[in-house]
Write a protein that holds these residues in place. Structure first.
Motif, PDB file in Angstrom:
ATOM      1  N   ARG A 277       0.838  -1.200   0.000  1.00 24.84           N
ATOM      2  CA  ARG A 277       0.000   0.000   0.000  1.00 24.84           C
ATOM      3  C   ARG A 277       0.871   1.247   0.000  1.00 24.84           C
ATOM      4  O   ARG A 277       1.898   1.297   0.680  1.00 24.84           O
ATOM      5  CB  ARG A 277      -0.866   0.061   1.264  1.00 24.84           C
ATOM      6  CG  ARG A 277      -2.220  -0.611   1.185  1.00 24.84           C
ATOM      7  CD  ARG A 277      -3.070  -0.099   2.345  1.00 24.84           C
ATOM      8  NE  ARG A 277      -4.404  -0.685   2.323  1.00 24.84           N
ATOM      9  CZ  ARG A 277      -4.790  -1.677   3.112  1.00 24.84           C
ATOM     10  NH1 ARG A 277      -3.924  -2.221   3.955  1.00 24.84           N
ATOM     11  NH2 ARG A 277      -6.026  -2.136   3.062  1.00 24.84           N
ATOM     12  N   ALA A 278       0.425   2.242  -0.738  1.00 24.29           N
ATOM     13  CA  ALA A 278       0.959   3.598  -0.595  1.00 24.29           C
ATOM     14  C   ALA A 278      -0.033   4.370   0.264  1.00 24.29           C
ATOM     15  O   ALA A 278      -1.245   4.309   0.040  1.00 24.29           O
ATOM     16  CB  ALA A 278       1.112   4.262  -1.960  1.00 24.29           C
TER      17      ALA A 278
ATOM     18  N   LEU B 234       0.699  16.035   3.966  1.00 22.75           N
ATOM     19  CA  LEU B 234       1.325  16.255   5.257  1.00 22.75           C
ATOM     20  C   LEU B 234       2.175  15.065   5.707  1.00 22.75           C
ATOM     21  O   LEU B 234       2.950  15.181   6.650  1.00 22.75           O
ATOM     22  CB  LEU B 234       0.255  16.547   6.319  1.00 22.75           C
ATOM     23  CG  LEU B 234      -0.638  17.760   6.057  1.00 22.75           C
ATOM     24  CD1 LEU B 234      -1.686  17.884   7.141  1.00 22.75           C
ATOM     25  CD2 LEU B 234       0.195  19.032   5.968  1.00 22.75           C
ATOM     26  N   GLY B 235       1.997  13.929   5.033  1.00 28.15           N
ATOM     27  CA  GLY B 235       2.778  12.751   5.400  1.00 28.15           C
ATOM     28  C   GLY B 235       2.609  11.650   4.369  1.00 28.15           C
ATOM     29  O   GLY B 235       1.578  11.572   3.696  1.00 28.15           O
ATOM     30  N   ILE B 236       3.634  10.811   4.238  1.00 29.42           N
ATOM     31  CA  ILE B 236       3.582   9.678   3.303  1.00 29.42           C
ATOM     32  C   ILE B 236       4.231   8.464   3.955  1.00 29.42           C
ATOM     33  O   ILE B 236       5.100   8.587   4.821  1.00 29.42           O
ATOM     34  CB  ILE B 236       4.279   9.980   1.959  1.00 29.42           C
ATOM     35  CG1 ILE B 236       5.753  10.317   2.176  1.00 29.42           C
ATOM     36  CG2 ILE B 236       3.567  11.091   1.207  1.00 29.42           C
ATOM     37  CD1 ILE B 236       6.539  10.499   0.878  1.00 29.42           C
ATOM     38  N   ALA B 237       3.809   7.276   3.536  1.00 29.05           N
ATOM     39  CA  ALA B 237       4.377   6.026   4.043  1.00 29.05           C
ATOM     40  C   ALA B 237       3.983   4.904   3.096  1.00 29.05           C
ATOM     41  O   ALA B 237       3.168   5.091   2.178  1.00 29.05           O
ATOM     42  CB  ALA B 237       3.875   5.737   5.459  1.00 29.05           C
ATOM     43  N   THR B 238       4.564   3.732   3.329  1.00 29.97           N
ATOM     44  CA  THR B 238       4.140   2.528   2.616  1.00 29.97           C
ATOM     45  C   THR B 238       4.057   1.383   3.615  1.00 29.97           C
ATOM     46  O   THR B 238       4.748   1.374   4.635  1.00 29.97           O
ATOM     47  CB  THR B 238       5.117   2.129   1.493  1.00 29.97           C
ATOM     48  OG1 THR B 238       6.398   1.806   2.067  1.00 29.97           O
ATOM     49  CG2 THR B 238       5.273   3.249   0.473  1.00 29.97           C
ATOM     50  N   THR B 239       3.183   0.418   3.319  1.00 31.10           N
ATOM     51  CA  THR B 239       3.126  -0.806   4.117  1.00 31.10           C
ATOM     52  C   THR B 239       3.104  -2.008   3.184  1.00 31.10           C
ATOM     53  O   THR B 239       2.685  -1.905   2.030  1.00 31.10           O
ATOM     54  CB  THR B 239       1.870  -0.871   5.012  1.00 31.10           C
ATOM     55  OG1 THR B 239       0.696  -0.881   4.203  1.00 31.10           O
ATOM     56  CG2 THR B 239       1.829   0.280   5.993  1.00 31.10           C
ATOM     57  N   GLU B 240       3.549  -3.134   3.709  1.00 32.24           N
ATOM     58  CA  GLU B 240       3.468  -4.382   2.966  1.00 32.24           C
ATOM     59  C   GLU B 240       3.198  -5.535   3.926  1.00 32.24           C
ATOM     60  O   GLU B 240       3.825  -5.624   4.987  1.00 32.24           O
ATOM     61  CB  GLU B 240       4.745  -4.668   2.174  1.00 32.24           C
ATOM     62  CG  GLU B 240       4.656  -5.961   1.378  1.00 32.24           C
ATOM     63  CD  GLU B 240       5.762  -6.146   0.357  1.00 32.24           C
ATOM     64  OE1 GLU B 240       5.946  -7.281  -0.115  1.00 32.24           O
ATOM     65  OE2 GLU B 240       6.431  -5.150   0.031  1.00 32.24           O
ATOM     66  N   ASP B 241       2.273  -6.389   3.561  1.00 32.24           N
ATOM     67  CA  ASP B 241       1.997  -7.616   4.308  1.00 32.24           C
ATOM     68  C   ASP B 241       2.821  -8.737   3.696  1.00 32.24           C
ATOM     69  O   ASP B 241       2.710  -9.033   2.505  1.00 32.24           O
ATOM     70  CB  ASP B 241       0.508  -7.969   4.243  1.00 32.24           C
ATOM     71  CG  ASP B 241      -0.360  -6.950   4.958  1.00 32.24           C
ATOM     72  OD1 ASP B 241       0.193  -6.067   5.642  1.00 32.24           O
ATOM     73  OD2 ASP B 241      -1.595  -7.028   4.821  1.00 32.24           O
TER      74      ASP B 241
ATOM     75  N   ARG C 235      -7.697  -1.939   7.129  1.00 39.37           N
ATOM     76  CA  ARG C 235      -8.322  -3.227   6.804  1.00 39.37           C
ATOM     77  C   ARG C 235      -7.417  -4.022   5.868  1.00 39.37           C
ATOM     78  O   ARG C 235      -6.612  -3.448   5.122  1.00 39.37           O
ATOM     79  CB  ARG C 235      -9.680  -2.994   6.149  1.00 39.37           C
ATOM     80  CG  ARG C 235      -9.601  -2.387   4.765  1.00 39.37           C
ATOM     81  CD  ARG C 235     -10.986  -2.134   4.171  1.00 39.37           C
ATOM     82  NE  ARG C 235     -10.911  -1.678   2.798  1.00 39.37           N
ATOM     83  CZ  ARG C 235     -10.713  -0.431   2.434  1.00 39.37           C
ATOM     84  NH1 ARG C 235     -10.566   0.498   3.365  1.00 39.37           N
ATOM     85  NH2 ARG C 235     -10.660  -0.092   1.156  1.00 39.37           N
ATOM     86  N   PRO C 236      -7.530  -5.331   5.888  1.00 43.62           N
ATOM     87  CA  PRO C 236      -6.659  -6.142   5.026  1.00 43.62           C
ATOM     88  C   PRO C 236      -6.964  -5.954   3.560  1.00 43.62           C
ATOM     89  O   PRO C 236      -8.075  -5.561   3.184  1.00 43.62           O
ATOM     90  CB  PRO C 236      -6.974  -7.576   5.468  1.00 43.62           C
ATOM     91  CG  PRO C 236      -8.349  -7.505   6.047  1.00 43.62           C
ATOM     92  CD  PRO C 236      -8.437  -6.143   6.692  1.00 43.62           C
ATOM     93  N   LEU C 237      -5.966  -6.219   2.752  1.00 49.64           N
ATOM     94  CA  LEU C 237      -6.168  -6.234   1.309  1.00 49.64           C
ATOM     95  C   LEU C 237      -7.002  -7.460   0.943  1.00 49.64           C
ATOM     96  O   LEU C 237      -7.156  -8.386   1.749  1.00 49.64           O
ATOM     97  CB  LEU C 237      -4.810  -6.272   0.603  1.00 49.64           C
ATOM     98  CG  LEU C 237      -3.968  -5.003   0.767  1.00 49.64           C
ATOM     99  CD1 LEU C 237      -2.551  -5.242   0.309  1.00 49.64           C
ATOM    100  CD2 LEU C 237      -4.591  -3.848   0.003  1.00 49.64           C
ATOM    101  N   PRO C 238      -7.571  -7.499  -0.260  1.00 52.04           N
ATOM    102  CA  PRO C 238      -8.424  -8.635  -0.649  1.00 52.04           C
ATOM    103  C   PRO C 238      -7.724  -9.983  -0.455  1.00 52.04           C
ATOM    104  O   PRO C 238      -6.530 -10.122  -0.704  1.00 52.04           O
ATOM    105  CB  PRO C 238      -8.702  -8.352  -2.137  1.00 52.04           C
ATOM    106  CG  PRO C 238      -8.590  -6.870  -2.265  1.00 52.04           C
ATOM    107  CD  PRO C 238      -7.510  -6.470  -1.310  1.00 52.04           C
ATOM    108  N   ASN C 239      -8.504 -10.951   0.016  1.00 53.17           N
ATOM    109  CA  ASN C 239      -8.029 -12.334   0.206  1.00 53.17           C
ATOM    110  C   ASN C 239      -6.875 -12.434   1.202  1.00 53.17           C
ATOM    111  O   ASN C 239      -5.980 -13.258   1.052  1.00 53.17           O
ATOM    112  CB  ASN C 239      -7.594 -12.940  -1.136  1.00 53.17           C
ATOM    113  CG  ASN C 239      -8.705 -12.927  -2.168  1.00 53.17           C
ATOM    114  OD1 ASN C 239      -9.854 -13.259  -1.854  1.00 53.17           O
ATOM    115  ND2 ASN C 239      -8.381 -12.518  -3.385  1.00 53.17           N
ATOM    116  N   SER C 240      -6.868 -11.567   2.216  1.00 53.38           N
ATOM    117  CA  SER C 240      -5.822 -11.629   3.230  1.00 53.38           C
ATOM    118  C   SER C 240      -6.366 -11.124   4.559  1.00 53.38           C
ATOM    119  O   SER C 240      -7.456 -10.557   4.630  1.00 53.38           O
ATOM    120  CB  SER C 240      -4.598 -10.809   2.807  1.00 53.38           C
ATOM    121  OG  SER C 240      -4.925  -9.432   2.743  1.00 53.38           O
TER     122      SER C 240
END
Length: 392
Positions: A49-50, A61-68, A141-146
């Motif tokens: 996710r971005a 005002l802010g940016i980040a990324t996440t990964e499962d 919330r989780p991404l689809p199918n996760s």
């Protein structure tokens, strides 16, 4: 302040991505650069996710990324040292069964990077605000199918604490979290007066200069080729196989490179993501790739055959090529990643300590992680003094 996010590079238009990069220019990061973020979002196997925080006028005002993803440790103390018996007890529990410790994990930051690339916020956002905003991001919330993983990791923050001063265990991030320390990242600060590779070599001690000459001598039969995007696509299976031979030996694995990652990064970064193939007798025996940005050259991934590496010093030649790229690009720094500390120090790299913050929504595992963190520290070998002006 509103949080917006996407798992598709095409959901936000070019104008918005330009605003993203303009905001990032205050504190650059090659891995938060829109080219890197969009490249990862386009790899379908990644759950990425971005994330962006905007005000009422849609100003960033802010940016980040996440990964499962998943984390696997198969080293069982190979890279950690500890004196307290409780460390071994905790470790025995976590590594029970097949001797591997596994976690499904949500990472704030680019999984495949080393260094401070987790997030950026405006200077007027307080530390408490940042914590609350990050809490919101890692609990999306989780991404689809996760499902949302039970373990959250915020990686990597620089710490200036000298070696010997432990910080792992109790968390500066939040009392309910755990601070962890893994291997440091190895970096070379490039001096402005170094106009070419010879200038860099002249600043090294004689022993390091001799080592460099030996590396070039042992690798002189190799042919290096800067691969085009089309060639990267055609050779993707071979590149991935070479990468897997190196990655499979890692004691700790957080996520992994996918075949499409190199292709996607080459598509977005173009000539600023050189993929160099190493050929011996017309056979591809190794490759290196990295992001060549103005502030920092980020060594990304390498791959090679062990037999040819032992004879031709492929890996050490790759390190020299990253240094040459940085000097030729007039970059300020080269980040060489976390492995092979001894080799990198002999070429002038210094250790930079990094802290990570972890929270596990499984009380027993969370407690044991805190115990291990408090009772252990990375095993750092006696590193080389490569520079003439190093203090004895």
């Amino acid at each position: 302040m509103q949080l917006i996010h996407t798992s598709s590079a095409g959901e936000w238009d070019d104008e918005f991505w330009a605003k993203w990069d303009k905001f990032l220019a205050q504190r650059p990061s090659a891995y938060l650069d829109s080219r890197s973020v969009k490249a990862v979002l386009n790899v379908t196997e990644r759950k990425h996710r971005a994330i962006c925080w905007v005000d009422a006028s849609n100003n960033i005002l802010g940016i980040a990324t996440t990964e499962d993803t998943s984390a696997v440790s198969q080293s069982r103390g190979q890279f950690l040292k500890a004196e307290k018996p409780i460390f071994k007890l905790a470790q025995s529990y976590l590594y029970r069964g097949d001797g591997k410790f596994r976690l499904n994990i949500r990472v704030l930051g680019m999984v495949l990077s080393s260094g401070d690339h987790a997030y950026r916020f405006s200077d007027d956002i307080s530390k408490d605000q940042i914590y609350n905003l990050i809490e919101e991001a890692v609990n999306l919330r989780p991404l689809p199918n996760s499902e949302v993983p039970k373990t959250i990791l915020i990686k990597d923050h620089y710490t200036s604490l000298p070696w010997g001063n432990r910080f792992a265990g109790k968390s500066e991030w939040h009392p309910k979290w755990v601070d962890l320390e893994f291997d440091p990242v190895m970096e070379i600060d490039l001096k402005p007066e170094w106009k070419n590779f010879d200038d860099y070599c002249d600043a090294l001690r004689k022993k390091s200069r001799t080592k460099i000459r030996k590396i070039f001598k042992q690798s002189e039969e190799l042919v290096l080729k800067d691969l085009s995007l089309n060639e990267v696509e055609l050779l993707s299976d071979e590149l991935y196989d070479l990468y897997s031979k190196v990655y499979g030996r890692a004691g700790f694995q957080l996520g992994k490179l996918h075949k499409e990652d190199i292709i996607s990064l080459k598509q977005y970064w173009k000539e600023d993501f050189p993929v160099i193939g190493y050929y011996f007798e017309n056979k591809l025996v190794g490759f290196q790739c990295g992001i060549v940005a103005k502030p920092t050259v980020e060594a990304f991934f390498v791959g090679f055959n062990d037999d040819e590496n032992r004879v031709h010093s492929i890996y050490q030649r790759m390190l020299l090529e990253f240094i040459i790229q940085g000097i030729n690009n007039r970059s300020c720094k080269i980040s060489l990643g976390r492995t092979a500390l001894d080799i990198k120090s002999s070429l002038g790299a210094y250790t930079k300590r990094l802290s990570c913050h972890m929270k596990v929504d499984r009380p027993v595992v969370h407690y044991l992680m805190r115990v291990i963190a408090r009772a252990s520290s990375p095993k750092i070998p006696q590193l080389k003094r490569a520079w003439k002006d190093d203090v004895e």
